[in-house]
Design an enzyme around this catalytic site. Structure first.
Site, PDB file in Angstrom:
ATOM      1  CD  GLU A 148     -10.293  -0.649 -63.968  1.00  0.00           C
ATOM      2  OE1 GLU A 148     -10.257  -1.789 -63.632  1.00  0.00           O
ATOM      3  OE2 GLU A 148     -10.635  -0.604 -62.754  1.00  0.00           O
ATOM      4  N   GLY A 156     -12.947   1.885 -57.607  1.00  0.00           N
ATOM      5  CA  GLY A 156     -11.842   1.771 -56.414  1.00  0.00           C
ATOM      6  C   GLY A 156     -11.133   3.093 -55.969  1.00  0.00           C
ATOM      7  CD  GLU A 211     -18.633   1.678 -63.136  1.00  0.00           C
ATOM      8  OE1 GLU A 211     -18.490  -0.165 -62.052  1.00  0.00           O
ATOM      9  OE2 GLU A 211     -17.832   1.050 -63.692  1.00  0.00           O
ATOM     10  N   GLY A 217     -17.048  -3.448 -57.496  1.00  0.00           N
ATOM     11  CA  GLY A 217     -15.377  -3.679 -58.448  1.00  0.00           C
ATOM     12  C   GLY A 217     -14.859  -4.660 -56.725  1.00  0.00           C
ATOM     13  N   GLY A 218     -14.185  -4.103 -56.031  1.00  0.00           N
ATOM     14  CA  GLY A 218     -13.578  -3.805 -54.625  1.00  0.00           C
ATOM     15  C   GLY A 218     -14.704  -5.130 -53.502  1.00  0.00           C
ATOM     16  CG  HIS A 240     -14.815  -1.074 -66.400  1.00  0.00           C
ATOM     17  ND1 HIS A 240     -13.727  -0.875 -65.516  1.00  0.00           N
ATOM     18  CD2 HIS A 240     -15.623  -0.756 -65.474  1.00  0.00           C
ATOM     19  CE1 HIS A 240     -13.332  -0.218 -64.838  1.00  0.00           C
ATOM     20  NE2 HIS A 240     -14.574  -0.894 -64.047  1.00  0.00           N
ATOM     21  CG  ASN A 272     -15.295  -4.966 -63.191  1.00  0.00           C
ATOM     22  OD1 ASN A 272     -14.944  -6.775 -63.441  1.00  0.00           O
ATOM     23  ND2 ASN A 272     -15.569  -4.251 -63.261  1.00  0.00           N
ATOM     24  CD1 TRP A 273     -15.600 -10.814 -58.298  1.00  0.00           C
ATOM     25  CD2 TRP A 273     -15.097 -13.020 -59.780  1.00  0.00           C
ATOM     26  NE1 TRP A 273     -16.479 -11.963 -58.197  1.00  0.00           N
ATOM     27  CE2 TRP A 273     -16.214 -12.668 -57.980  1.00  0.00           C
ATOM     28  CE3 TRP A 273     -14.562 -13.761 -59.913  1.00  0.00           C
ATOM     29  CZ2 TRP A 273     -16.883 -14.524 -57.680  1.00  0.00           C
ATOM     30  CZ3 TRP A 273     -14.902 -15.453 -59.261  1.00  0.00           C
ATOM     31  CH2 TRP A 273     -16.187 -15.355 -58.233  1.00  0.00           C
ATOM     32  CE  LYS A 274     -12.450  -2.516 -61.481  1.00  0.00           C
ATOM     33  NZ  LYS A 274     -11.908  -1.203 -61.223  1.00  0.00           N
ATOM     34  CB  SER A 311     -15.919   3.371 -53.532  1.00  0.00           C
ATOM     35  OG  SER A 311     -14.982   3.855 -54.434  1.00  0.00           O
TER      36      SER A 311
HETATM   37  C1  PEP Z   1     -15.785  -1.142 -60.759  1.00  0.00           C
HETATM   38  O1  PEP Z   1     -14.837  -0.999 -61.451  1.00  0.00           O
HETATM   39  O2  PEP Z   1     -16.592  -1.205 -62.396  1.00  0.00           O
HETATM   40  C2  PEP Z   1     -16.031  -0.722 -59.322  1.00  0.00           C
HETATM   41  C3  PEP Z   1     -17.465   0.149 -59.338  1.00  0.00           C
HETATM   42  O3  PEP Z   1     -15.208  -0.367 -58.863  1.00  0.00           O
HETATM   43  P1  PEP Z   1     -15.294   0.131 -57.206  1.00  0.00           P
HETATM   44  O4  PEP Z   1     -16.449  -0.755 -56.247  1.00  0.00           O
HETATM   45  O5  PEP Z   1     -14.390  -1.006 -56.901  1.00  0.00           O
HETATM   46  O6  PEP Z   1     -15.043   1.344 -56.975  1.00  0.00           O
END
Ligand code: PEP
Length: 245
Positions: A95, A166, A160, A226-227, A93, A8-10, A205
Site C-alpha cells: 500500500e 484484503g 505478500e 491485516g483484517g 508494504h 498490521n492495523w493499518k 488474507s
Molecule cells: C496486509 O495488509 O499486510 C495484509 C496481509 O492484509 P490482509 O490480511 O487483510 O489481507
C-alpha cells in the site's frame, strides 16, 4: 526460532479502540508459543505500548522516514517510534509502494534508518495480479529482495502477494511453498549462511480458517495479518495455530 505473528492495523481504530484491542490481545497471549507483534498507526504506538506493558506482545510501526530527523512534514522517524515503545517497523508494504510511490531503493534506506535506530524491520515484497498472470512473480520478488534489503540484513521478510491483500483471496499452499522456497534461495544467495535464518512471513488474507495450513508450509516463519488482526479473538486463533521455537 518461533514463528512471528504480526498484526498490521493499518489506518484503523481510534485511540480507545486501539487500547481495548491491544488489551484483548495481551489478555489472551499467555501460553501462545509464537512471537506476537501488533502494529497500530504511529499516533497510537505509545498508548498501545503502555497497554501491552508486562505482556509478551511487542509493538511496531507501519512505516518510518529514511532520515533520523529533519524538515519532513507529516513523517515519522525511526527513533521516534523506538522512543514511543516500538521495537519493530513494517517497511515497503504494497500500500505504501502503490499509494506513496515507494521504490526498492527508498525501502532499503528506510531499512537502514530503522536498524540504526534499534528497530527490527519487516520488509514486504510481493507481485501484483498482472505480474503473476504474466509469469513474472519470482523475477519481481527477486528484484524487490535485491533492491529493498540492505547488506547485511537483520530483519524479517514478508511475502505478500498484492492480489491477496484484503481481498479474501489467499495464495494456495503450493504457491506459498514455491515462493517461500525461492525467497529462501535468494536470501542464501545474497546473504550466505545468514540467509538461512531470516524469517519469511506470509501475508494476504490470513484468517483463522487457513492459518494452520499456511503456517505449516516449509519456509513460512509466521504471518503478517491485516483484517483479521482487528479482532483479538481472530488474531489469537491465528497465533495459536503458529509454532513455537
Ligand atoms: C496486509 O495488509 O499486510 C495484509 C496481509 O492484509 P490482509 O490480511 O487483510 O489481507
Amino acid at each position: 526460532m518461533p514463528q512471528l505473528i504480526a498484526g498490521n492495523w493499518k489506518m484503523h481504530c481510534l485511540a480507545a479502540d486501539a487500547v481495548a484491542l491491544a488489551q484483548g490481545v495481551a489478555a489472551g497471549a499467555a501460553g501462545v508459543e509464537a512471537e506476537l507483534l501488533i502494529c497500530p498507526t504511529a499516533l497510537h504506538v505509545a498508548a498501545v505500548a503502555a497497554a501491552l506493558r508486562g505482556s509478551s506482545v511487542a509493538v511496531g510501526g507501519q512505516d518510518c522516514h529514511q532520515d533520523a530527523q529533519g524538515a519532513h512534514t507529516g513523517d515519522v522517524a525511526a527513533p521516534m517510534l523506538l522512543d514511543a515503545g516500538a521495537s519493530w517497523v513494517i517497511l515497503g508494504h504494497s500500500e505504501r509502494r502503490q499509494n506513496h510511490g515507494e521504490t526498492d531503493e527508498l525501502v532499503r534506506e528506510k531499512c537502514l534508518a530503522a536498524v540504526a535506530a534499534g528497530l527490527t524491520p519487516i520488509v514486504c515484497v510481493g507481485e501484483t495480479a498482472d505480474q503473476r498472470s504474466g509469469g513474472q512473480e519470482t523475477e519481481v520478488v527477486g528484484w524487490q529482495i535485491a533492491g529493498s534489503l540492505p547488506k547485511p540484513f537483520s530483519g524479517v521478510v514478508a511475502y505478500e502477494p498484492v492480489w491477496a491483500i484484503g481481498t479474501g483471496k489467499t495464495a494456495t499452499n503450493e504457491d506459498v511453498a514455491t515462493m517461500h522456497a525461492f525467497i529462501r534461495e535468494e536470501l542464501v544467495r545474497q546473504f550466505g549462511e545468514a540467509g538461512q535464518t531470516i524469517r519469511i512471513l506470509y501475508g494476504g488474507s490470513v484468517k483463522p480458517s487457513n492459518a494452520a495450513a499456511l503456517l505449516a508450509v516449509p519456509n513460512v516463519g509466521g504471518a503478517l495479518v491485516g483484517g483479521a488482526s482487528l479482532k483479538a479473538d481472530e488474531f489469537l486463533t491465528i497465533a495459536r495455530a503458529a509454532q513455537g521455537g
